[in-house]
Design a protein around this motif. Structure first.
Motif, PDB file in Angstrom:
ATOM      1  N   LYS A  75     158.074   0.615  24.183  1.00 42.22           N
ATOM      2  CA  LYS A  75     157.316   1.506  23.297  1.00 42.22           C
ATOM      3  C   LYS A  75     157.201   0.914  21.896  1.00 42.22           C
ATOM      4  CE  LYS A  75     158.319   5.776  25.725  1.00 42.22           C
ATOM      5  NZ  LYS A  75     159.171   6.952  25.779  1.00 42.22           N
ATOM      6  N   ARG A  76     158.278   0.280  21.420  1.00 44.22           N
ATOM      7  CA  ARG A  76     158.263  -0.304  20.070  1.00 44.22           C
ATOM      8  C   ARG A  76     157.294  -1.469  19.961  1.00 44.22           C
ATOM      9  NH1 ARG A  76     164.373  -0.141  20.196  1.00 44.22           N
ATOM     10  NH2 ARG A  76     164.126  -2.328  20.689  1.00 44.22           N
ATOM     11  N   LYS A  78     154.513  -1.799  21.693  1.00 44.13           N
ATOM     12  CA  LYS A  78     153.231  -1.378  22.251  1.00 44.13           C
ATOM     13  C   LYS A  78     152.017  -1.981  21.535  1.00 44.13           C
ATOM     14  CE  LYS A  78     150.775   2.802  23.589  1.00 44.13           C
ATOM     15  NZ  LYS A  78     150.794   4.253  23.590  1.00 44.13           N
ATOM     16  N   ASN A  79     152.023  -1.982  20.216  1.00 42.62           N
ATOM     17  CA  ASN A  79     150.867  -2.457  19.462  1.00 42.62           C
ATOM     18  C   ASN A  79     151.113  -3.785  18.752  1.00 42.62           C
ATOM     19  OD1 ASN A  79     149.309  -0.152  20.117  1.00 42.62           O
ATOM     20  ND2 ASN A  79     150.443   1.014  18.594  1.00 42.62           N
ATOM     21  N   ASP A  80     152.153  -4.499  19.147  1.00 42.08           N
ATOM     22  CA  ASP A  80     152.503  -5.758  18.496  1.00 42.08           C
ATOM     23  C   ASP A  80     151.782  -6.930  19.174  1.00 42.08           C
ATOM     24  OD1 ASP A  80     153.800  -7.986  17.342  1.00 42.08           O
ATOM     25  OD2 ASP A  80     155.619  -6.813  17.051  1.00 42.08           O
ATOM     26  N   ASP A  81     151.523  -7.975  18.405  1.00 41.50           N
ATOM     27  CA  ASP A  81     150.854  -9.170  18.935  1.00 41.50           C
ATOM     28  C   ASP A  81     151.690  -9.894  19.984  1.00 41.50           C
ATOM     29  OD1 ASP A  81     148.761  -8.684  17.215  1.00 41.50           O
ATOM     30  OD2 ASP A  81     149.448 -10.095  15.679  1.00 41.50           O
ATOM     31  N   ARG A  83     153.534  -8.502  22.248  1.00 40.25           N
ATOM     32  CA  ARG A  83     153.822  -7.573  23.343  1.00 40.25           C
ATOM     33  C   ARG A  83     153.851  -8.272  24.704  1.00 40.25           C
ATOM     34  NH1 ARG A  83     150.979  -4.600  26.937  1.00 40.25           N
ATOM     35  NH2 ARG A  83     148.976  -5.206  26.119  1.00 40.25           N
TER      36      ARG A  83
END
Length: 178
Positions: A75-76, A78-81, A83
């Motif tokens: 979840k942490r 989720k929107n990271d490059d 991922r």
């Protein structure tokens, strides 16, 4: 793309799979479970070391990481490059899920009792579960040892076939990419 409707359906399917598995488990009847064992400590330590430079960490690596911690990490990121990289490393650190007649839970889902029940047209183990439920609704006298032996072989065979199918799928994808 997974939207709310797809996630809701998936949640219901997981709930159905857990309910069926738990019901049969407490009746102590022979059954086919979808299991996912706890990862090996050294693999988790390696995974933790690899994600640290990316700015991530996991709690509990010394005495076993709880599956909820892994879900929290997903979840942490989720929107990271990074991922895709972190998710791929995580998958490589985990054991492979398989079918077995002994229930050890499903680590990836943080479930104590799980089976595949919801896709009998798509997967043979789901069909096995449907057949077992029908058998248990109408049984009088079962040869438990014979049924356990048969299910052990079928669960093992299903796991082997699943791994072969995944390998073949990867080969085909590689061939198409080339």
């Amino acid at each position: 793309v997974r939207r709310k409707a797809e996630m809701l359906i998936e949640d219901f399917m997981i709930c159905a799979n857990e309910s069926v598995a738990t019901h049969i488990y407490w009746q102590k009847l022979p059954f086919v479970y979808r299991i996912h064992e706890y990862p090996k400590q050294e693999k988790i330590a390696t995974f933790s070391r690899l994600i640290k430079p990316l700015g991530y960490s996991i709690k509990g690596e010394q005495n076993g990481v709880h599956p909820k911690e892994m879900q929290s990490l997903l979840k942490r990121i989720k929107n990271d490059d990074v991922r895709e990289v972190v998710a791929s490393l995580m998958l490589r650190s985990l054991a492979k899920a398989k079918y077995d007649i002994k229930n050890v839970g499903h680590y990836g889902l943080a479930s104590d009792c799980y089976t595949h029940f919801t896709s009998p047209i798509r997967r043979y183990p789901d069909l096995m579960v449907h057949r077992l439920l029908k058998l248990y609704m109408n049984y009088d006298n079962l040869d438990i040892d014979e049924l356990n032996e048969k299910l052990f072989y079928q669960a093992e065979h299903s796991s082997v076939c699943e791994r072969k199918a995944i390998s073949l799928e990867r080969e085909v994808e590689s061939m198409k990419m080339a």
